[in-house]
Design a protein around this motif. Structure first.
Motif, PDB file in Angstrom:
ATOM      1  N   ARG A  14       0.825  -1.228   0.000  1.00  0.00           N
ATOM      2  CA  ARG A  14       0.000   0.000   0.000  1.00  0.00           C
ATOM      3  C   ARG A  14       0.852   1.268   0.000  1.00  0.00           C
ATOM      4  O   ARG A  14       0.414   2.315  -0.466  1.00  0.00           O
ATOM      5  CB  ARG A  14      -0.930   0.021   1.215  1.00  0.00           C
ATOM      6  N   SER A  15       2.060   1.161   0.536  1.00  0.00           N
ATOM      7  CA  SER A  15       2.893   2.368   0.665  1.00  0.00           C
ATOM      8  C   SER A  15       3.864   2.533  -0.515  1.00  0.00           C
ATOM      9  O   SER A  15       4.713   3.408  -0.495  1.00  0.00           O
ATOM     10  CB  SER A  15       3.683   2.296   1.974  1.00  0.00           C
ATOM     11  N   ARG A  16       3.735   1.697  -1.536  1.00  0.00           N
ATOM     12  CA  ARG A  16       4.687   1.764  -2.656  1.00  0.00           C
ATOM     13  C   ARG A  16       3.985   1.893  -3.995  1.00  0.00           C
ATOM     14  O   ARG A  16       2.847   1.476  -4.159  1.00  0.00           O
ATOM     15  CB  ARG A  16       5.524   0.472  -2.705  1.00  0.00           C
ATOM     16  N   VAL A  17       4.693   2.453  -4.956  1.00  0.00           N
ATOM     17  CA  VAL A  17       4.208   2.496  -6.340  1.00  0.00           C
ATOM     18  C   VAL A  17       5.064   1.557  -7.191  1.00  0.00           C
ATOM     19  O   VAL A  17       4.578   0.836  -8.047  1.00  0.00           O
ATOM     20  CB  VAL A  17       4.279   3.934  -6.910  1.00  0.00           C
ATOM     21  N   HIS A  18       6.392   1.574  -6.916  1.00  0.00           N
ATOM     22  CA  HIS A  18       7.307   0.700  -7.655  1.00  0.00           C
ATOM     23  C   HIS A  18       7.781  -0.410  -6.719  1.00  0.00           C
ATOM     24  O   HIS A  18       8.032  -0.168  -5.542  1.00  0.00           O
ATOM     25  CB  HIS A  18       8.514   1.498  -8.160  1.00  0.00           C
ATOM     26  N   PHE A  19       7.890  -1.616  -7.272  1.00  0.00           N
ATOM     27  CA  PHE A  19       8.273  -2.770  -6.456  1.00  0.00           C
ATOM     28  C   PHE A  19       9.574  -3.374  -6.972  1.00  0.00           C
ATOM     29  O   PHE A  19       9.834  -3.371  -8.169  1.00  0.00           O
ATOM     30  CB  PHE A  19       7.167  -3.835  -6.505  1.00  0.00           C
ATOM     31  N   HIS A  20      10.360  -3.908  -6.041  1.00  0.00           N
ATOM     32  CA  HIS A  20      11.588  -4.613  -6.432  1.00  0.00           C
ATOM     33  C   HIS A  20      11.225  -5.891  -7.191  1.00  0.00           C
ATOM     34  O   HIS A  20      10.129  -6.426  -7.020  1.00  0.00           O
ATOM     35  CB  HIS A  20      12.415  -4.979  -5.193  1.00  0.00           C
ATOM     36  N   PRO A  21      12.149  -6.422  -8.003  1.00  0.00           N
ATOM     37  CA  PRO A  21      11.857  -7.672  -8.724  1.00  0.00           C
ATOM     38  C   PRO A  21      11.566  -8.839  -7.782  1.00  0.00           C
ATOM     39  O   PRO A  21      11.976  -8.845  -6.617  1.00  0.00           O
ATOM     40  CB  PRO A  21      13.137  -7.924  -9.526  1.00  0.00           C
ATOM     41  N   LEU A  22      10.861  -9.811  -8.327  1.00  0.00           N
ATOM     42  CA  LEU A  22      10.480 -11.013  -7.584  1.00  0.00           C
ATOM     43  C   LEU A  22      11.063 -12.239  -8.279  1.00  0.00           C
ATOM     44  O   LEU A  22      11.112 -12.291  -9.505  1.00  0.00           O
ATOM     45  CB  LEU A  22       8.959 -11.179  -7.605  1.00  0.00           C
ATOM     46  N   LEU A  23      11.438 -13.239  -7.480  1.00  0.00           N
ATOM     47  CA  LEU A  23      11.910 -14.510  -8.023  1.00  0.00           C
ATOM     48  C   LEU A  23      10.959 -15.578  -7.483  1.00  0.00           C
ATOM     49  O   LEU A  23      10.899 -15.784  -6.267  1.00  0.00           O
ATOM     50  CB  LEU A  23      13.343 -14.748  -7.520  1.00  0.00           C
ATOM     51  N   VAL A  24      10.192 -16.223  -8.349  1.00  0.00           N
ATOM     52  CA  VAL A  24       9.146 -17.152  -7.890  1.00  0.00           C
ATOM     53  C   VAL A  24       9.113 -18.413  -8.759  1.00  0.00           C
ATOM     54  O   VAL A  24       9.580 -18.409  -9.896  1.00  0.00           O
ATOM     55  CB  VAL A  24       7.742 -16.483  -7.927  1.00  0.00           C
ATOM     56  N   ARG A  25       8.517 -19.472  -8.194  1.00  0.00           N
ATOM     57  CA  ARG A  25       8.289 -20.697  -8.965  1.00  0.00           C
ATOM     58  C   ARG A  25       6.783 -20.901  -9.149  1.00  0.00           C
ATOM     59  O   ARG A  25       6.004 -20.678  -8.215  1.00  0.00           O
ATOM     60  CB  ARG A  25       8.878 -21.916  -8.238  1.00  0.00           C
ATOM     61  N   ILE A  26       6.368 -21.309 -10.357  1.00  0.00           N
ATOM     62  CA  ILE A  26       4.951 -21.577 -10.625  1.00  0.00           C
ATOM     63  C   ILE A  26       4.575 -22.939 -10.035  1.00  0.00           C
ATOM     64  O   ILE A  26       5.212 -23.949 -10.335  1.00  0.00           O
ATOM     65  CB  ILE A  26       4.660 -21.573 -12.146  1.00  0.00           C
ATOM     66  N   LEU A  27       3.535 -22.942  -9.168  1.00  0.00           N
ATOM     67  CA  LEU A  27       3.067 -24.197  -8.567  1.00  0.00           C
ATOM     68  C   LEU A  27       1.766 -24.688  -9.195  1.00  0.00           C
ATOM     69  O   LEU A  27       1.492 -25.886  -9.198  1.00  0.00           O
ATOM     70  CB  LEU A  27       2.861 -24.027  -7.055  1.00  0.00           C
ATOM     71  N   HIS A  28       0.941 -23.752  -9.672  1.00  0.00           N
ATOM     72  CA  HIS A  28      -0.337 -24.131 -10.304  1.00  0.00           C
ATOM     73  C   HIS A  28      -0.604 -23.195 -11.472  1.00  0.00           C
ATOM     74  O   HIS A  28      -0.140 -22.049 -11.480  1.00  0.00           O
ATOM     75  CB  HIS A  28      -1.501 -24.027  -9.308  1.00  0.00           C
ATOM     76  N   LYS A  29      -1.399 -23.680 -12.417  1.00  0.00           N
ATOM     77  CA  LYS A  29      -1.672 -22.917 -13.633  1.00  0.00           C
ATOM     78  C   LYS A  29      -3.122 -23.165 -14.022  1.00  0.00           C
ATOM     79  O   LYS A  29      -3.560 -24.315 -14.107  1.00  0.00           O
ATOM     80  CB  LYS A  29      -0.717 -23.441 -14.716  1.00  0.00           C
ATOM     81  N   SER A  30      -3.893 -22.093 -14.262  1.00  0.00           N
ATOM     82  CA  SER A  30      -5.298 -22.263 -14.642  1.00  0.00           C
ATOM     83  C   SER A  30      -5.413 -22.418 -16.156  1.00  0.00           C
ATOM     84  O   SER A  30      -4.462 -22.152 -16.895  1.00  0.00           O
ATOM     85  CB  SER A  30      -6.117 -21.049 -14.199  1.00  0.00           C
ATOM     86  N   ARG A  31      -6.606 -22.807 -16.599  1.00  0.00           N
ATOM     87  CA  ARG A  31      -6.829 -22.794 -18.050  1.00  0.00           C
ATOM     88  C   ARG A  31      -6.942 -21.340 -18.498  1.00  0.00           C
ATOM     89  O   ARG A  31      -7.173 -20.438 -17.679  1.00  0.00           O
ATOM     90  CB  ARG A  31      -8.077 -23.602 -18.409  1.00  0.00           C
ATOM     91  N   LEU A  32      -6.777 -21.124 -19.789  1.00  0.00           N
ATOM     92  CA  LEU A  32      -6.846 -19.773 -20.360  1.00  0.00           C
ATOM     93  C   LEU A  32      -8.300 -19.322 -20.387  1.00  0.00           C
ATOM     94  O   LEU A  32      -9.166 -20.064 -20.843  1.00  0.00           O
ATOM     95  CB  LEU A  32      -6.278 -19.832 -21.781  1.00  0.00           C
ATOM     96  N   ASN A  33      -8.575 -18.125 -19.874  1.00  0.00           N
ATOM     97  CA  ASN A  33      -9.958 -17.611 -19.869  1.00  0.00           C
ATOM     98  C   ASN A  33     -10.126 -16.558 -20.953  1.00  0.00           C
ATOM     99  O   ASN A  33      -9.271 -15.684 -21.114  1.00  0.00           O
ATOM    100  CB  ASN A  33     -10.281 -16.976 -18.503  1.00  0.00           C
ATOM    101  N   TYR A  34     -11.248 -16.647 -21.667  1.00  0.00           N
ATOM    102  CA  TYR A  34     -11.582 -15.661 -22.702  1.00  0.00           C
ATOM    103  C   TYR A  34     -12.745 -14.840 -22.165  1.00  0.00           C
ATOM    104  O   TYR A  34     -13.779 -15.392 -21.801  1.00  0.00           O
ATOM    105  CB  TYR A  34     -11.977 -16.377 -23.993  1.00  0.00           C
TER     106      TYR A  34
END
Length: 306
Positions: A14-34
């Motif tokens: 809430r107190s920021r506009v710009h964020f430092h980079p993130l390093l993450v691993r994908i654990l789940h993935k949804s189907r593509l929504n239209y």
């Protein structure tokens, strides 16, 4: 560069506009929504949800519009991402929630990461698995594989992963999404065995965003389905037959697609492979069936019961 983590992000966003980079691993993935509508002039009205995690916990990440055709297929379960210039928004309350393989993992549910083409233009990098360092503390992908012998004792709507040898696959069928609506779900029925029971897994497989896999499910292929839901004790299923159905986060894999997937390290997957090595392929082929109409749940055996 200086990195942040998901836990710190939730406390300070809430107190920021710009964020430092993130390093993450994908654990789940949804189907593509239209989400396109005739009256709205949008070039690429697509959206996809991912659950991503680092050492501090798990959070939702949303991929928007033209970033979907560019990135969706490269972002697999297990992929490590470096994200910069992303936006943070409060979570959409009505989205589906996958069940994490690691029940101890902390979930940050109040906010989600948004990746957009502009405002701000997100920077996405995929880190090859061989360059991922243990000191980054990224969690491994964990699964909830079950065997057929365990299935009957599981509660309705339980989330699980399964592996089996396909013995039957039905034709593709359509079901109307809503009454008086022109949108349809595509699905097909399949049976898979794993050697732990005389009964097969009965699988209701809706078309995910993997048409190349969905159309090639054949008897004698090794089938892996993740994030399946147990369906049992339903009033419309008087035969009380337990079956599994896909969820919004289900992924389907068949022979030829297994290489390099995180589940290949799972103990129950290894047990299934050992069992398959002891089977005669010629005997199994005799028991396989393809196509035709599959009425499920089955009607009662006598007209009186019906």
């Amino acid at each position: 560069s200086k990195l942040t983590n998901l836990g710190h992000l939730e406390m300070t966003w809430r107190s920021r506009v710009h964020f430092h980079p993130l390093l993450v691993r994908i654990l789940h993935k949804s189907r593509l929504n239209y989400y396109g509508k005739p009256e709205k002039k949008m070039d690429m009205p697509y959206q996809a949800y991912f659950e991503v995690a680092d050492g501090s916990g798990m959070m939702s990440m949303v991929l928007w519009n033209s970033l979907c055709p560019e990135w969706y297929h490269s972002m697999k379960v297990g992929t490590v991402l470096l994200l910069a210039k992303y936006a943070i928004k409060t979570s959409y309350p009505f989205k589906t929630q996958p069940t994490p393989g690691d029940s101890q993992m902390k979930r940050f549910a109040t906010i989600e990461i948004n990746l957009n083409v502009r405002d701000p233009p997100s920077e996405i990098s995929i880190i090859p698995e061989e360059m991922v360092k243990p000191e980054w503390g990224l969690p491994e992908v964990k699964y909830r594989f079950i065997t057929r012998s365990e299935l009957d004792d599981l509660p309705h709507n339980y989330s699980c992963d399964v592996i089996g040898l396909v013995t039957f696959v039905g034709r593709t069928e359509r079901a109307r999404k809503r009454e008086h609506n022109e949108d349809f779900w595509l699905y097909r029925w399949a049976h898979a065995i794993d050697g732990t029971s005389d009964q097969p897994f009965i699988l209701e497989l809706f078309a995910t965003s993997q048409p190349d896999v969905f159309e090639r499910i054949h008897p004698m292929t090794y089938l892996v389905c993740t994030q399946m839901r147990v369906m049992q004790g339903l009033p419309e299923n008087p035969s009380r037959t337990v079956y599994l159905t896909t969820s919004n986060e289900s992924q389907i894999f068949i022979t030829g697609w297994h290489k390099g997937q995180p589940y290949t390290k799972d103990a129950k997957v290894k047990n299934f492979i050992q069992w398959m090595k002891s089977q005669s392929e010629a005997d199994q082929i005799k028991k396989t069936v393809i196509g035709g109409y599959y009425p499920f749940p089955r009607p009662p055996d006598s007209f009186l019961k019906y």
